[in-house]
Design a protein around this motif. Structure first.
Motif, mmCIF file in Angstrom:
data_model
loop_
_atom_site.group_PDB
_atom_site.id
_atom_site.type_symbol
_atom_site.label_atom_id
_atom_site.label_comp_id
_atom_site.label_asym_id
_atom_site.label_seq_id
_atom_site.Cartn_x
_atom_site.Cartn_y
_atom_site.Cartn_z
ATOM 1 N N GLU A 34 0.830 -1.203 0.000
ATOM 2 C CA GLU A 34 0.000 0.000 0.000
ATOM 3 C C GLU A 34 0.865 1.253 0.000
ATOM 4 O OE1 GLU A 34 -2.481 0.294 3.461
ATOM 5 O OE2 GLU A 34 -0.793 0.477 4.836
ATOM 6 N N PHE A 35 0.292 2.289 -0.559
ATOM 7 C CA PHE A 35 0.948 3.590 -0.648
ATOM 8 C C PHE A 35 1.049 4.227 0.726
ATOM 9 C CE2 PHE A 35 2.028 7.703 -2.135
ATOM 10 C CZ PHE A 35 1.214 8.620 -1.480
ATOM 11 N N VAL A 36 2.186 4.878 0.976
ATOM 12 C CA VAL A 36 2.383 5.625 2.216
ATOM 13 C C VAL A 36 2.516 7.127 1.925
ATOM 14 C CG1 VAL A 36 3.894 5.996 4.200
ATOM 15 C CG2 VAL A 36 3.461 3.668 3.375
ATOM 16 N N ALA A 37 3.460 7.478 1.062
ATOM 17 C CA ALA A 37 3.700 8.894 0.767
ATOM 18 C C ALA A 37 4.533 9.019 -0.505
ATOM 19 C CB ALA A 37 4.430 9.568 1.932
ATOM 20 N N HIS A 38 4.413 10.170 -1.167
ATOM 21 C CA HIS A 38 5.335 10.457 -2.268
ATOM 22 C C HIS A 38 5.715 11.927 -2.262
ATOM 23 C CE1 HIS A 38 2.280 12.348 -4.801
ATOM 24 N NE2 HIS A 38 1.586 11.222 -4.882
ATOM 25 N N ILE A 39 6.792 12.230 -2.947
ATOM 26 C CA ILE A 39 7.334 13.589 -2.991
ATOM 27 C C ILE A 39 7.847 13.858 -4.395
ATOM 28 C CG2 ILE A 39 9.602 12.788 -2.196
ATOM 29 C CD1 ILE A 39 9.839 15.459 -0.624
ATOM 30 N N THR A 40 7.601 15.069 -4.893
ATOM 31 C CA THR A 40 8.060 15.429 -6.227
ATOM 32 C C THR A 40 9.580 15.588 -6.258
ATOM 33 O OG1 THR A 40 7.558 17.736 -5.679
ATOM 34 C CG2 THR A 40 5.915 16.497 -6.953
ATOM 35 N N TRP A 41 10.120 15.707 -7.462
ATOM 36 C CA TRP A 41 11.570 15.711 -7.628
ATOM 37 C C TRP A 41 12.223 16.865 -6.869
ATOM 38 C CZ3 TRP A 41 14.407 19.717 -9.654
ATOM 39 C CH2 TRP A 41 13.673 20.735 -10.275
ATOM 40 N N ASP A 42 11.509 17.997 -6.767
ATOM 41 C CA ASP A 42 12.100 19.158 -6.112
ATOM 42 C C ASP A 42 11.685 19.282 -4.654
ATOM 43 O OD1 ASP A 42 9.810 21.570 -7.682
ATOM 44 O OD2 ASP A 42 9.457 19.766 -6.502
ATOM 45 N N GLY A 43 10.870 18.349 -4.184
ATOM 46 C CA GLY A 43 10.447 18.389 -2.796
ATOM 47 C C GLY A 43 9.331 19.371 -2.504
ATOM 48 N N ASP A 44 8.824 20.026 -3.546
ATOM 49 C CA ASP A 44 7.821 21.066 -3.321
ATOM 50 C C ASP A 44 6.428 20.528 -3.023
ATOM 51 O OD1 ASP A 44 8.959 23.803 -5.487
ATOM 52 O OD2 ASP A 44 9.611 23.071 -3.514
ATOM 53 N N SER A 45 6.179 19.308 -3.426
ATOM 54 C CA SER A 45 4.840 18.753 -3.241
ATOM 55 C C SER A 45 4.934 17.348 -2.659
ATOM 56 C CB SER A 45 4.101 18.711 -4.580
ATOM 57 O OG SER A 45 2.811 18.158 -4.426
ATOM 58 N N THR A 46 4.110 17.114 -1.654
ATOM 59 C CA THR A 46 4.050 15.798 -1.018
ATOM 60 C C THR A 46 2.594 15.344 -0.922
ATOM 61 O OG1 THR A 46 3.947 16.794 1.188
ATOM 62 C CG2 THR A 46 6.128 16.201 0.350
ATOM 63 N N HIS A 47 2.437 14.052 -0.759
ATOM 64 C CA HIS A 47 1.094 13.491 -0.617
ATOM 65 C C HIS A 47 1.185 12.274 0.290
ATOM 66 C CE1 HIS A 47 -3.020 12.490 -1.562
ATOM 67 N NE2 HIS A 47 -2.660 11.276 -1.948
ATOM 68 N N TYR A 48 0.201 12.137 1.180
ATOM 69 C CA TYR A 48 0.241 11.063 2.164
ATOM 70 C C TYR A 48 -1.050 10.246 2.150
ATOM 71 C CZ TYR A 48 4.079 13.806 4.116
ATOM 72 O OH TYR A 48 5.258 14.491 4.293
ATOM 73 N N ALA A 49 -0.906 8.999 2.515
ATOM 74 C CA ALA A 49 -2.091 8.187 2.768
ATOM 75 C C ALA A 49 -2.786 8.724 4.014
ATOM 76 C CB ALA A 49 -1.693 6.733 2.975
ATOM 77 N N ASP A 50 -4.096 8.624 4.040
ATOM 78 C CA ASP A 50 -4.846 9.143 5.187
ATOM 79 C C ASP A 50 -4.396 8.491 6.494
ATOM 80 O OD1 ASP A 50 -8.039 9.486 3.449
ATOM 81 O OD2 ASP A 50 -6.307 10.824 3.589
ATOM 82 N N SER A 51 -3.975 7.252 6.419
ATOM 83 C CA SER A 51 -3.613 6.506 7.625
ATOM 84 C C SER A 51 -2.349 7.024 8.297
ATOM 85 C CB SER A 51 -3.447 5.022 7.294
ATOM 86 O OG SER A 51 -2.457 4.845 6.303
ATOM 87 N N VAL A 52 -1.528 7.783 7.562
ATOM 88 C CA VAL A 52 -0.270 8.266 8.141
ATOM 89 C C VAL A 52 -0.202 9.791 8.186
ATOM 90 C CG1 VAL A 52 0.888 6.214 7.269
ATOM 91 C CG2 VAL A 52 1.060 8.361 5.986
ATOM 92 N N LYS A 53 -1.181 10.445 7.622
ATOM 93 C CA LYS A 53 -1.170 11.907 7.549
ATOM 94 C C LYS A 53 -1.095 12.507 8.953
ATOM 95 C CE LYS A 53 -3.613 13.230 4.200
ATOM 96 N NZ LYS A 53 -4.761 13.555 3.315
ATOM 97 N N GLY A 54 -0.186 13.467 9.116
ATOM 98 C CA GLY A 54 -0.015 14.106 10.412
ATOM 99 C C GLY A 54 0.973 13.393 11.321
ATOM 100 N N ARG A 55 1.356 12.174 10.966
ATOM 101 C CA ARG A 55 2.320 11.406 11.775
ATOM 102 C C ARG A 55 3.634 11.176 11.030
ATOM 103 N NH1 ARG A 55 1.255 6.292 13.057
ATOM 104 N NH2 ARG A 55 -0.064 5.894 11.238
ATOM 105 N N PHE A 56 3.553 10.994 9.713
ATOM 106 C CA PHE A 56 4.732 10.705 8.900
ATOM 107 C C PHE A 56 5.079 11.934 8.062
ATOM 108 C CE2 PHE A 56 4.208 5.788 8.417
ATOM 109 C CZ PHE A 56 4.078 5.681 9.787
#
Length: 120
Positions: A44-66
């Motif tokens: 399952e997906f946890v998180a990803h980050i764009t090449w420059d670090g400007d944009s991130t996205h998290y799974a709801d299950s880890v948002k705010g903790r990871f």
């Protein structure tokens, strides 16, 4: 080549920081992500980050903790994991791909995984 490290055994509520070192090629232009796979479950997906670090996205299950982060100068991807729960127990994989996606099939390169075990 991607090599994940930093896993281990931690009590619930504790923290761990995973690292993923890229070698053999430059991954600075790739989207980088973390996935996890618990015993008997699908990856399952946890998180990803764009090449420059400007944009991130998290799974709801880890948002705010990871927190996902990267240092392109060091060819290293990180995952800071706080307030860990037993349900976070899994093998964690880092991955690189061309697109910001939550789908594992969209990633072209994978690390070998590092085991995180959270005890209650």
């Amino acid at each position: 080549q991607l090599q994940a490290s930093g896993g281990g055994l931690v009590q619930a509520g504790g923290s761990l920081r995973l690292s993923c070192l890229a070698s053999g090629r430059t991954f600075s232009s790739y989207v980088m992500g973390w996935f996890r796979q618990a015993p008997g479950k699908e990856r399952e997906f946890v998180a990803h980050i764009t090449w420059d670090g400007d944009s991130t996205h998290y799974a709801d299950s880890v948002k705010g903790r990871f927190t996902i982060d990267r240092d392109n100068a060091k060819n290293t991807l990180y995952l800071q994991m706080n307030s860990l729960k037993p349900e976070d127990t899994a093998v964690y994989y880092c991955a690189a791909g061309e697109f910001s996606s939550i789908r594992a099939s969209e990633y072209d390169y994978w690390g070998q995984g590092t085991l995180v075990t959270v005890s209650s």
